[in-house]
Design a protein around this motif. Structure first.
Motif, PDB file in Angstrom:
ATOM      1  N   GLY A 127       8.924  23.697  90.750  1.00 28.20           N
ATOM      2  CA  GLY A 127       8.381  22.574  89.997  1.00 28.20           C
ATOM      3  C   GLY A 127       8.626  21.220  90.626  1.00 28.20           C
ATOM      4  O   GLY A 127       8.311  20.993  91.800  1.00 28.20           O
ATOM      5  N   PHE A 128       9.222  20.315  89.854  1.00 30.86           N
ATOM      6  CA  PHE A 128       9.423  18.921  90.251  1.00 30.86           C
ATOM      7  C   PHE A 128      10.931  18.676  90.323  1.00 30.86           C
ATOM      8  O   PHE A 128      11.653  18.933  89.348  1.00 30.86           O
ATOM      9  CB  PHE A 128       8.763  17.984  89.237  1.00 30.86           C
ATOM     10  N   GLU A 170       7.692  24.717  87.172  1.00 31.35           N
ATOM     11  CA  GLU A 170       6.334  24.848  87.708  1.00 31.35           C
ATOM     12  C   GLU A 170       5.270  25.020  86.636  1.00 31.35           C
ATOM     13  O   GLU A 170       4.067  24.918  86.933  1.00 31.35           O
ATOM     14  CB  GLU A 170       6.266  26.009  88.706  1.00 31.35           C
ATOM     15  N   THR A 171       5.671  25.262  85.396  1.00 33.96           N
ATOM     16  CA  THR A 171       4.677  25.404  84.316  1.00 33.96           C
ATOM     17  C   THR A 171       4.350  24.060  83.657  1.00 33.96           C
ATOM     18  O   THR A 171       3.465  23.995  82.807  1.00 33.96           O
ATOM     19  CB  THR A 171       5.197  26.370  83.228  1.00 33.96           C
ATOM     20  N   HIS A 172       5.044  22.997  84.048  1.00 34.31           N
ATOM     21  CA  HIS A 172       4.905  21.706  83.364  1.00 34.31           C
ATOM     22  C   HIS A 172       3.548  21.053  83.617  1.00 34.31           C
ATOM     23  O   HIS A 172       2.956  20.461  82.704  1.00 34.31           O
ATOM     24  CB  HIS A 172       6.031  20.771  83.817  1.00 34.31           C
ATOM     25  N   ASP A 198      -2.203  21.896  86.362  1.00 32.62           N
ATOM     26  CA  ASP A 198      -3.543  21.504  86.816  1.00 32.62           C
ATOM     27  C   ASP A 198      -3.555  21.020  88.267  1.00 32.62           C
ATOM     28  O   ASP A 198      -4.603  21.052  88.922  1.00 32.62           O
ATOM     29  CB  ASP A 198      -4.112  20.390  85.935  1.00 32.62           C
ATOM     30  N   LEU A 199      -2.431  20.554  88.765  1.00 29.67           N
ATOM     31  CA  LEU A 199      -2.396  19.971  90.109  1.00 29.67           C
ATOM     32  C   LEU A 199      -2.778  20.994  91.174  1.00 29.67           C
ATOM     33  O   LEU A 199      -2.361  22.153  91.134  1.00 29.67           O
ATOM     34  CB  LEU A 199      -1.005  19.418  90.423  1.00 29.67           C
ATOM     35  N   VAL A 200      -3.572  20.545  92.136  1.00 31.57           N
ATOM     36  CA  VAL A 200      -3.956  21.369  93.284  1.00 31.57           C
ATOM     37  C   VAL A 200      -3.556  20.623  94.553  1.00 31.57           C
ATOM     38  O   VAL A 200      -3.781  19.411  94.665  1.00 31.57           O
ATOM     39  CB  VAL A 200      -5.479  21.652  93.298  1.00 31.57           C
ATOM     40  N   THR A 243      -3.009  25.210  98.002  1.00 34.55           N
ATOM     41  CA  THR A 243      -1.883  25.752  97.270  1.00 34.55           C
ATOM     42  C   THR A 243      -1.677  24.973  95.969  1.00 34.55           C
ATOM     43  O   THR A 243      -2.557  24.249  95.517  1.00 34.55           O
ATOM     44  CB  THR A 243      -0.618  25.777  98.160  1.00 34.55           C
ATOM     45  N   ARG A 244      -0.502  25.128  95.382  1.00 37.62           N
ATOM     46  CA  ARG A 244      -0.219  24.519  94.078  1.00 37.62           C
ATOM     47  C   ARG A 244       1.291  24.313  93.955  1.00 37.62           C
ATOM     48  O   ARG A 244       2.060  24.740  94.819  1.00 37.62           O
ATOM     49  CB  ARG A 244      -0.714  25.445  92.957  1.00 37.62           C
ATOM     50  N   VAL A 245       1.709  23.703  92.865  1.00 36.99           N
ATOM     51  CA  VAL A 245       3.133  23.603  92.557  1.00 36.99           C
ATOM     52  C   VAL A 245       3.633  25.008  92.229  1.00 36.99           C
ATOM     53  O   VAL A 245       2.963  25.764  91.518  1.00 36.99           O
ATOM     54  CB  VAL A 245       3.375  22.645  91.377  1.00 36.99           C
ATOM     55  N   GLY A 246       4.819  25.366  92.766  1.00 36.76           N
ATOM     56  CA  GLY A 246       5.275  26.740  92.631  1.00 36.76           C
ATOM     57  C   GLY A 246       6.716  26.884  92.187  1.00 36.76           C
ATOM     58  O   GLY A 246       7.396  25.907  91.856  1.00 36.76           O
ATOM     59  N   SER A 247       7.154  28.120  92.197  1.00 35.04           N
ATOM     60  CA  SER A 247       8.473  28.491  91.684  1.00 35.04           C
ATOM     61  C   SER A 247       9.553  28.350  92.748  1.00 35.04           C
ATOM     62  O   SER A 247       9.265  28.199  93.945  1.00 35.04           O
ATOM     63  CB  SER A 247       8.442  29.933  91.172  1.00 35.04           C
TER      64      SER A 247
END
Length: 421
Positions: free
Chosen positions: A173-174, A196-198, A201-203, A396-400
């Motif tokens: 996540g962040f 990462e679930t927060h 939508d971010l790509v 990609t995306r925000v991940g774990s």
């Protein structure tokens, strides 16, 4: 412990993500402990697309500690590796492997040797935080092998001593790396701001401009900046603290407009500080600048940020979109201006989450050739194309965060010999 002469091998395999800072870390107040002069904030990227995998093995048959990186043996004698090993060994606990009938006592870890094999699924030392993923995985997997009980925050402070940014890859996540105040660095560690679930939508689209090793390493670049830049202290003491608070708020509220403005501004200032260094450090190149220009023109024409960009210590662009629709429009623009060489296969030019290609209406190389110029550039100066200037794109995306891989086929070491497969 089991008999010294036996040939048992106990192994653990872990995977850790890389991360990309949106508020940059640049400059150390203590090089030995890798203590930064300011806080930083990052996004953890999906480990499916960008990660390090590490297998660590222990056996009484090993005569010395050994390590392989991307299939090539490298020395483990470096101080950063040794610091991490010492800190983890100090925290080791008893380990039982019931399957093999083995019990390793706490005191055994000081004399048992390790074999370590690590693999990055993306370019090393090219400004994509490969050392962050690598050291995070190194420390995390060692901690799992040795049954270390410390929480992830404390383990992150050990990973920090291998590579500063590695501490942020201990969480998904962040993530914020708090610079801390203690001289021993005990409070300089990673804190998860949101998982990462927060903000799903971010790509993220990464333009790999170059996968070559950078000319000026981050370590030497930071040292030279701290010693010679007149701007670095103002950045660290005044600018970044205010930005960190604003970025935390933007992430909390999923406020993309504020997030994008802060990320772009901080990236530009980081590279301005590099230019203010003597001699100046050039991490970006002409292609990097053209990508910034593409984004800035689009953002300006819409009157609000469509995309955020950020560049670490290298020429590769990390572009963050608020949703898939905008990401598809961004990919169209990128493929129009930076098409692949004619002998390139589309499947190797756009990697990672390839489903964004369908959203962009691109299923073949012919579709790239027929892309229309972006609306913000029509009726103006003819739009120039730069074929081959981008090596490839990663979607990609925000991940774990890191995890243990239980599938034994993913191990990088042979379970019998403890040597690379």
């Amino acid at each position: 412990m089991a008999e010294e002469g036996s040939n048992w091998v106990v192994m653990v395999t872990g995977r850790s993500p890389t991360n990309i800072a949106v508020i940059k870390y640049w400059g150390k107040r203590d090089e030995g402990l890798i203590l930064p002069i300011n806080d930083s904030i990052s996004l953890t990227l999906d480990p499916i697309h960008l990660s390090a995998t590490t297998t660590v093995a222990v056996s009484p048959s090993f005569s010395r500690d050994r390590m392989w990186l991307n299939g090539k043996e490298i020395p483990l004698s470096g101080e950063r590796y040794q610091k991490c090993l010492r800190e983890i060994r100090k925290r080791a606990n008893e380990v039982s492997d019931e399957k093999q009938g083995i019990k390793i006592k706490k005191e055994d870890w000081e004399r048992l040797h390790l074999h370590i094999s690590s693999y990055n699924n993306f370019p090393t030392a090219a400004g994509l935080a490969s050392s962050a993923a690598g050291f995070a995985c190194f420390v995390y997997t060692l901690a799992k092998l040795m049954n270390v009980k410390d929480d992830l925050g404390q383990i992150s402070s050990i990973a920090r001593q291998g590579s500063g940014s590695a501490c942020r890859s201990l969480y998904g996540g962040f993530v914020k790396w708090a610079m801390g105040n203690n001289a021993d660095g005990s409070d300089s560690l990673a804190i998860q701001l949101a998982d990462e679930t927060h903000w799903t939508d971010l790509v993220v689209i990464i333009a790999v401009v170059s996968s070559k090793q950078k000319e000026t390493s981050s370590t030497s670049g930071m040292r030279e900046t701290v010693q010679t830049s007149a701007l670095i202290n103002h950045r660290a003491e005044t600018v970044v603290p205010a930005r960190v608070l604003k970025m935390e708020e933007a992430i909390k509220n999923r406020d993309f407009t504020s997030f994008a403005k802060l990320a772009c501004t901080d990236s530009n200032q980081f590279h301005a500080v590099c230019l203010d260094t003597s001699p100046p450090i050039f991490y970006m190149n002409d292609t990097s600048h053209r990508i910034i220009n593409l984004v800035e023109k689009w953002n300006h024409s819409e009157g609000t940020p469509q995309v955020a960009y950020t560049f670490d210590a290298g020429p590769n662009a990390v572009l963050i979109s608020p949703n898939r629709k905008t990401a598809a429009l961004l990919l169209q623009r990128l493929l129009f201006q930076f098409p692949p060489n004619q002998d390139t296969d589309l499947s190797s030019f756009v990697v990672g989450d390839k489903s964004i290609l369908q959203d962009a209406g691109v299923t073949s190389m012919k579709d790239i050739e027929t892309l229309e110029p972006p609306t913000e550039c029509k009726d103006k100066v003819p739009y120039q194309k730069f074929m081959g200037d981008v090596s490839y794109f990663i979607c990609t995306r925000v991940g774990s965060g890191p995890k243990v891989l239980t599938d034994e086929t993913l191990a990088l070491l042979d379970p019998i010999t403890g040597l690379p497969k």
